[in-house]
Design an enzyme around this catalytic site. Structure first.
Site, PDB file in Angstrom:
ATOM      1  N   ASP A 161       0.798  -1.306   0.173  1.00 42.01           N
ATOM      2  CA  ASP A 161      -0.138  -0.036  -0.101  1.00 42.01           C
ATOM      3  C   ASP A 161       0.754   1.025   0.131  1.00 42.01           C
ATOM      4  O   ASP A 161       0.329   2.399   0.533  1.00 42.01           O
ATOM      5  CB  ASP A 161      -0.891   0.020   1.120  1.00 42.01           C
ATOM      6  CG  ASP A 161      -1.956  -1.095   1.059  1.00 42.01           C
ATOM      7  OD1 ASP A 161      -2.281  -1.700   0.193  1.00 42.01           O
ATOM      8  OD2 ASP A 161      -2.539  -1.776   2.162  1.00 42.01           O
ATOM      9  N   ASP A 162       2.021   1.222  -0.506  1.00 40.66           N
ATOM     10  CA  ASP A 162       2.928   2.425  -0.441  1.00 40.66           C
ATOM     11  C   ASP A 162       3.367   2.796  -1.953  1.00 40.66           C
ATOM     12  O   ASP A 162       4.267   3.635  -1.799  1.00 40.66           O
ATOM     13  CB  ASP A 162       4.032   2.070   0.379  1.00 40.66           C
ATOM     14  CG  ASP A 162       4.792   3.226   0.863  1.00 40.66           C
ATOM     15  OD1 ASP A 162       4.195   4.311   1.300  1.00 40.66           O
ATOM     16  OD2 ASP A 162       6.168   3.291   0.898  1.00 40.66           O
TER      17      ASP A 162
END
Lengths: 283, 283, 283, 283
Positions: free
Chosen positions: C228-229
């Site tokens: 999620d980065d």
């Protein structure tokens, strides 16, 4: 940040325009830092904004336009050249409602709006103290005996006397004559308190309530002869529901008006807007 | 979740209404789980939605209305009582554009929309395969020789044959006659592809492009005799700019249409909406 | 519309880059129809997208890249050249939730998404019928005995077998290994069901409810090794309140997820996105 | 508009609460003009706001609470009773940034915010002139030699001396001690310049830029001992893109901060908010 030059160009589309403009800038030592281009395919219309650093440009500022003219002529351009550190002189017109006037003055004072506000004109005396606090001359120009023509003439004189480049109608509730519109073409920005073309004309919040809309909005546009029909620069909306009265809509809408007007004025001052028929290209 | 009863009430305002309704529910063992009330001060009009658990209610479902009638009469209420597990029978009307039809069917299939879709009717043959996939009867009812009256009569028959409670116009591009509107009063929901009252009528995205708006929107409303003028249930917008063609606006707008229509249908099925003049209260 | 070539360029900033690229296009007879340029002043990084009509270009498509290479070398460009009528081959990965898969397939079928969807892969059998209806091969690749490595290997083979250029994670709930990420660098797009960086990881809607937020959102991003980065492509939100349960947030959020993912995929396919560190420039 | 009484109630859910409260109001001649009720099913928690006209109430204002106490006791209510014409005394704390302070003062002056602003306190001298213009006492309470405890003690004294009911942190950049938080429980509202829980702590706009988000936001919340973790009252966002610098985000965000803070303060003053664990019910 260093000063930049900003070229705004529109012309009939044909191959080579971007290359011609960019090559002109590069040939004279300019470094492009922001370039946006758009072609309207329906009408084969070309639009471009080029912002370039002036540091190493080998021409004086006053020479650039002359040097660029042959390029412009070759492509039949309508164009303008401005410099980012030359501030527009802004005159603000207001009526009773203070919120857009106040917001404009405040963004100017904090430096958010890179302009010189040179005069505030109103058909009401209400904002004299406010203008004084911000250190701006205030002209109270009332309508006497219903004589709008004379009033407008005095408004115009005030704007001219203060060397106004850009007129901001900050909820100014008088309709401008075609003559006044023509005196500042594409340089009069109005905020209308509805999501145009819904609710053209008077009392849009009351009519929004009567129509039962679920969003109210605001529209910033250039003023033309036709009421509320000029090229739209920016719009936004806020959600409302059945619990909101007309007064609530007015307060909620005021927040949108402020922001929408401020964006339109900022973009104009940054030379981001090209009028195109009754539309705008906002780069 | 357990079944609930939902009372929708509107009447002239006076003291004691909330207490009377809530006391009725409490006296019969109902537990209120959601209550919203609104008073329109301009017209002294009172609106209320009460949702209560049925588990411990000491009346049969069919007895509740009779028991409530005296309360309703005392305050001259217009009111309805429905139960959350009784699904509305929905008929969907569509023309060429599939996206709203498809979205409605899909939300029904996934259970998001707690209804029974009993029929799809269209003046075009295009959606037969889609309806078959969802297992819904599809009636292709074309307009033959420009005879709209006959076509509408056949549409009406299809809706009646399938016991339709609620008609959803999922981009159905035919104007309904006053007679058809009257047959499902406040039970026909249309999605109009503009932010009403802007761009009433045909081709709103084209006109939005021509007007140069910076947001396009969609409006779900109950259908009345007057085109695009019925009570608005929900609206939303999406940001656009000069780079978007009419086709782009159409695609961007389609996403808004789907969501706005689905919300309006859901809220109707949850008995959240009270029509009030040409407005809606959405609890 | 005629086919276009699209050049995406990033390099260290210096004067003359726009002129060089535009002159190259013009010299070979190309007509620029859309050009966006951006300079990041912090890092002196230059980004540009040029779209030009191919009609009168005096080079074959396969010759353009070779001809452009010297220009690219002069400015140390990272660059790509693609043609608007060459469709990317897309593989969609999904888990249980169908809405993003369905939406992607549907936008593909209607032509809104100009790609070829060549395969759907899922660790669940649920979507076989859906894929069949859309005429796309469906690979059910379950995780057997918790052996994720083997499952991922089979997923990778399916993607390779179907010649996938772009992987779309349509609510695919398995974490990809660094090796798989590296196999499609900047060509795996994920939709995360929160407004990142809020609620990284599992169960964002439940955590959003627990935190009591007043908006929920969705984020489309390129997948990198770090969960999620990756670089964010697009985000949007929808308003919620205390009346909404976790299930309600999930449904409201699903509408945002669909739209946000579809925008990101479309922009990728239109070569509008340049990754820049952990950010994106979206022209 | 006539004065109203506002009852805010929360208690364990059970049948009959709405009826009991509404019957109490009706029995004493009050007319309910706005009632919102919510049940949290997870925890069987009941929440209600009742606003009623006082005109024909047969009790003195000071007698209503005593009369209501038995009802409240029966249902183990936490509750409050306030009157719409009794203005809260508000103290505003600010640091360097003026925009939220200014906006709060302005909404108070125009009557949009129905409170008495009794004092402005800042650890900087900057806003003295502004406060003077609005006619509000200004306390400059600097942190001397890094002694935060002494500074906070002087802040607290200023707030107490001016009889402050509600503390508004208008971009006050000092962390409050648990003791100060406890002194005004659920009566300190902060505006945080991010969409919480993203970017808790310092420099959220810089971190938003670094993370490459496509929206920036603001969050108004009650202050608790844990930094940026109190119950959220309101949030909103604005769209940004790669062209915006950290300074641009700061300016765009400032517009959101102002509006979000003003809504939270208004709703608090209208007794619309019930804290519930770490969440809020906003009626």
């Amino acid at each position: 940040m260093t000063a930049t030059g900003i070229l705004l160009v529109s012309c009939p589309d044909q191959p080579g325009i971007v290359a011609a403009v960019a090559s002109f800038v590069a040939a004279h030592g300019g470094n492009v830092i922001d370039l946006q281009q758009h072609t309207d395919h329906t009408d084969s219309a070309f639009f471009q904004r080029v912002e370039f650093e002036l540091d190493h440009v080998d021409l004086g500022r006053e020479e650039i336009a002359d040097a660029f003219a042959p390029v412009a002529d070759r492509y039949a351009m309508q164009w303008s050249l401005r410099f980012s550190d030359e501030r527009l002189r802004v005159g603000v017109l207001a009526s009773k409602e203070p919120h857009c006037l106040q917001d404009t003055l405040n963004r100017w004072r904090t430096g958010e709006l890179p302009v010189d506000v040179t005069v505030v004109v109103s058909n009401h005396p209400d904002h004299a103290e406010l203008a004084r606090w911000f250190g701006v001359p205030y002209h109270h120009v009332p309508i006497v005996d219903g004589d709008r023509a004379t009033q407008e003439e005095r408004v115009r004189e005030a704007l001219i006397d203060h060397g106004v480049d850009l007129v901001v109608l900050a909820r100014y509730m008088q309709v401008l004559s075609p003559e006044l519109c023509a005196a500042w073409p594409e340089r009069i920005i109005n905020i209308h308190h509805s999501f145009l073309p819904a609710f053209i004309g008077a009392a849009p919040y009351r009519r929004a309530k009567e129509r039962g809309v679920k969003l109210v909005g605001a529209t910033a546009h250039y003023v033309t002869e036709e009421l509320d029909d000029g090229p739209i620069i920016e719009q936004d909306v806020v959600r409302v529901d059945h619990r909101h009265s007309v007064d609530d809509l007015t307060l909620l809408g005021a927040d949108v008006e402020r922001v929408v007007l401020s964006r339109a004025v900022l973009w104009h001052c940054q030379d981001r807007i090209i009028r195109y028929g009754n539309q705008t290209v906002v780069f």
